[in-house]
Design an enzyme around this catalytic site. Structure first.
Site, PDB file in Angstrom:
ATOM      1  N   GLU A 130      49.010  42.213  42.736  1.00  0.00           N
ATOM      2  CA  GLU A 130      48.952  41.334  43.919  1.00  0.00           C
ATOM      3  C   GLU A 130      49.655  40.006  43.623  1.00  0.00           C
ATOM      4  OE1 GLU A 130      45.012  40.382  45.625  1.00  0.00           O
ATOM      5  OE2 GLU A 130      45.896  38.460  46.162  1.00  0.00           O
ATOM      6  N   THR A 166      43.323  37.140  46.021  1.00  0.00           N
ATOM      7  CA  THR A 166      42.210  37.422  46.942  1.00  0.00           C
ATOM      8  C   THR A 166      40.895  37.797  46.242  1.00  0.00           C
ATOM      9  OG1 THR A 166      42.933  39.716  47.075  1.00  0.00           O
ATOM     10  CG2 THR A 166      43.695  38.244  48.816  1.00  0.00           C
ATOM     11  N   CYS A 194      39.370  36.822  49.495  1.00  0.00           N
ATOM     12  CA  CYS A 194      39.023  37.761  50.561  1.00  0.00           C
ATOM     13  C   CYS A 194      37.519  37.722  50.827  1.00  0.00           C
ATOM     14  CB  CYS A 194      39.457  39.158  50.134  1.00  0.00           C
ATOM     15  SG  CYS A 194      38.944  40.409  51.282  1.00  0.00           S
ATOM     16  N   SER A 222      39.509  46.512  36.962  1.00  0.00           N
ATOM     17  CA  SER A 222      39.325  45.811  38.234  1.00  0.00           C
ATOM     18  C   SER A 222      38.924  44.344  38.035  1.00  0.00           C
ATOM     19  CB  SER A 222      38.244  46.544  39.035  1.00  0.00           C
ATOM     20  OG  SER A 222      37.707  45.703  40.013  1.00  0.00           O
TER      21      SER A 222
END
Ligand code: SF4
Length: 282
Positions: A130, A166, A194, A222
């Protein structure tokens, strides 16, 4: 002796809408054409990637993309920099764009900000897909930093424009903003974390507090998983991180205890269900 655990899965855990959308798109195309190229891991969860690979998903890297011609390639929820779209055009590749709308909006904001000649600093992880997509909006001219110490090693302008990847922690983002302001900088702070991540923060705290033990399920890659695991651990020190059901350790649990199962925005519900079934069988 059986453990007789009482086990509950957090109803708010599991894939965010961005990931659900990307996987749905991949499954539709896999049904249609039997295989599909995908640039990078579709989700930071090895078990889910394996499940989709068995259905025909072919994960490729940038070098492999450069060799490919006349194929369809899925762009995952993290988004891509403009250079990827350019390469697709040159190599006659059809991009199936599953970039999350939240990420696309952030890319646009950063592009507009860059065109306005703001001096942009992005709170995010170096090399993360990202972040590469965000950096690409500034032709590589924004500064990416992972923490305040790293940011302060740069020569900073009096006016700083901050954005965030995010999936970063909201608290850390605002701590960085406050610290910069205390040092006399003028900060234009854009909280672009986010809501699927920041709201989960509060929800998870409430959930984790209710149990004797908590099992947090997430892929080790993650970023969002790392943040949310820390949130659970702060609330309930008896929180255990696992990336797959085989890592459950029976000695963590005492007979009759209550156990909560939760996960990151990249953790599939089927994986949390597997963990629940394994706990109930102890
Ligand atoms: S965490 Fe948010 S920005 Fe990221 S893919 Fe999910 S919905 Fe989109």
């Amino acid at each position: 002796m059986p453990h007789h655990l009482s086990v509950r899965i957090d109803p708010n855990s599991g894939f965010c809408f961005g990931v659900i959308y990307a996987i749905q798109m991949a499954e539709d195309l896999l049904d249609e054409q039997g295989y599909l190229y995908c640039l990078g891991d579709i989700v930071h969860n090895d078990e889910e990637v394996e499940r989709l690979e068995q259905r025909g998903l072919r994960i490729i890297n940038y070098d492999e993309l450069a060799q490919l011609r006349n194929e369809a390639v899925l762009i995952r929820a993290h988004g891509e920099p403009p250079s990827t779209y350019q390469m697709a055009l040159e190599n006659n590749l059809t991009l199936v764009d599953a970039s999350c709308p939240v990420v696309l909006k952030l890319q646009n904001r950063i592009k507009t900000s860059y065109d306005r000649q703001d001096q942009i600093f992005i709170y995010g992880k170096h090399g993360h897909a990202e972040v590469r997509g965000l950096l690409g909006q500034t032709s590589g001219n924004a500064v990416v930093f992972e923490n305040l110490e790293e940011l302060l090693r740069h020569e900073l302008p009096a006016n700083i424009t901050l954005y965030s990847q995010t999936t970063k922690s909201t608290n850390s983002f605002y701590r960085i903003k406050d610290e910069l302001e205390q040092r006399g900088y003028l900060v234009n702070a854009n909280d672009t974390i986010c809501r699927q991540v920041s709201n989960r923060d509060k929800d998870l705290r409430k959930f984790a507090a209710q149990f004797d033990q908590v099992v947090f399920v997430s892929g080790t890659k993650s970023s969002n998983g790392k943040v949310l695991y820390q949130v659970c651990k702060e609330t309930n020190p008896a929180t255990h991180f696992i990336s797959k059901v085989e890592e459950l350790c029976p000695s963590w649990f005492q007979p009759g205890q209550s156990v909560g199962i939760c996960g990151a925005t990249s953790t599939p519900m089927w994986q949390m269900e597997q963990v629940r079934d394994a706990l109930l069988a102890l």
